[in-house]
Scaffold this active site. Structure first.
Site, PDB file in Angstrom:
ATOM      1  N   ALA A 188       0.690  -0.971  -0.058  1.00  0.00           N
ATOM      2  CA  ALA A 188       0.045   0.094  -0.059  1.00  0.00           C
ATOM      3  C   ALA A 188       0.895   1.346   0.037  1.00  0.00           C
ATOM      4  O   ALA A 188       0.250   2.340   0.362  1.00  0.00           O
ATOM      5  CB  ALA A 188      -0.827  -0.060   1.268  1.00  0.00           C
ATOM      6  N   SER A 189       2.368   1.146  -0.303  1.00  0.00           N
ATOM      7  CA  SER A 189       3.146   2.278  -0.502  1.00  0.00           C
ATOM      8  C   SER A 189       2.989   2.874   0.778  1.00  0.00           C
ATOM      9  O   SER A 189       3.402   2.414   1.786  1.00  0.00           O
ATOM     10  CB  SER A 189       2.792   3.082  -1.857  1.00  0.00           C
ATOM     11  OG  SER A 189       2.838   2.173  -2.958  1.00  0.00           O
ATOM     12  N   HIS A 190       2.695   4.410   0.674  1.00  0.00           N
ATOM     13  CA  HIS A 190       2.857   5.109   1.724  1.00  0.00           C
ATOM     14  C   HIS A 190       1.596   5.268   2.638  1.00  0.00           C
ATOM     15  O   HIS A 190       1.563   6.112   3.685  1.00  0.00           O
ATOM     16  CB  HIS A 190       3.234   6.781   1.457  1.00  0.00           C
ATOM     17  CG  HIS A 190       4.484   6.706   0.376  1.00  0.00           C
ATOM     18  ND1 HIS A 190       5.554   6.239   1.245  1.00  0.00           N
ATOM     19  CD2 HIS A 190       4.936   6.889  -0.809  1.00  0.00           C
ATOM     20  CE1 HIS A 190       6.626   6.256   0.274  1.00  0.00           C
ATOM     21  NE2 HIS A 190       6.044   6.779  -0.988  1.00  0.00           N
TER      22      HIS A 190
END
Length: 217
Positions: free
Chosen positions: A105-107
């Site tokens: 979910a990346s960041h």
């Protein structure tokens, strides 16, 4: 259906498991459907069990964002099971070229997770298949409807593949390969395993890369 992705980025997805460069830090696990099920042939009983065990939330609609799905992790088990299946079908439509699933979910906050789906050249999933992904993610939990959806998707995208759970000559093995990697979020191991189970249920070979960054996949 064999279509061209929107980028020409290269990755390990276009390589067969035997062609992939291996180091101590990225040694992948090559997974095959367990006997009595055969590589390239879907297991109807396993597909049904997964769909029953991991239903989608009631009155919730999934959307496809930048290269995939991204939500609070508890909302995602059904999506990962179904997208594992869809990735296998996409690979079959490309005559066995590798299709990628990256669990990340990346960041986003730790409570979130998601997946990015990639075509065999490492680029974004073809737009038609983004539509198929949303349709399948939001398909009814009724198992017969879901099975019908899978059959129709296979029939419409893989030449000669109909009644995929039958015993006709058209079901004598399809080339399917799904690559999967994950980030370090606490929910990633479970979600990754569900995507793997979905792909294996469809008869795909799964290359599990373990912990990776998205560009590495």
């Amino acid at each position: 259906m064999k279509s061209t992705s929107r980028t020409t980025k290269t990755s390990s997805l276009g390589l067969s498991p035997s062609e992939m460069p291996v180091t101590a830090s990225n040694r992948p696990s090559i997974l095959q459907p367990s006997p009595p099920f055969s590589s390239g042939i879907p297991s109807e009983s396993t597909v049904r069990n997964l769909l029953i065990s991991y239903p989608s939330p009631e009155d919730f609609k999934y959307d496809y964002g930048t290269a995939g799905f991204r939500y609070e992790a508890s909302l995602l088990p059904s999506v990962f099971v179904r997208m594992g299946m869809l990735a296998a079908i996409r690979s079959a439509s490309l005559d066995g070229e590798g299709v990628g699933i990256m669990v990340t979910a990346s960041h986003n906050p730790e409570r979130d997770n998601g997946m990015k789906l990639a075509d065999s050249n490492g680029g974004m999933l073809h737009p038609d298949w983004e539509v198929y992904a949303v349709q399948f993610a939001n398909a009814p939990n009724d198992v017969e409807s879901a099975i019908s959806h899978i059959n129709e998707l296979c029939h419409s995208t893989v030449p000669g593949w109909s009644n995929i759970f039958g015993t006709s000559v058209s079901n004598n093995g399809r080339k399917m390969c799904v690559h999967i990697g994950k980030d370090t979020r606490s929910s990633s191991p479970l979600l990754s395993s569900l995507a793997i189970q979905g792909a294996l249920a469809m008869g795909a070979t799964v290359v599990d890369h373990g912990l990776l960054t998205t560009p590495m996949l």
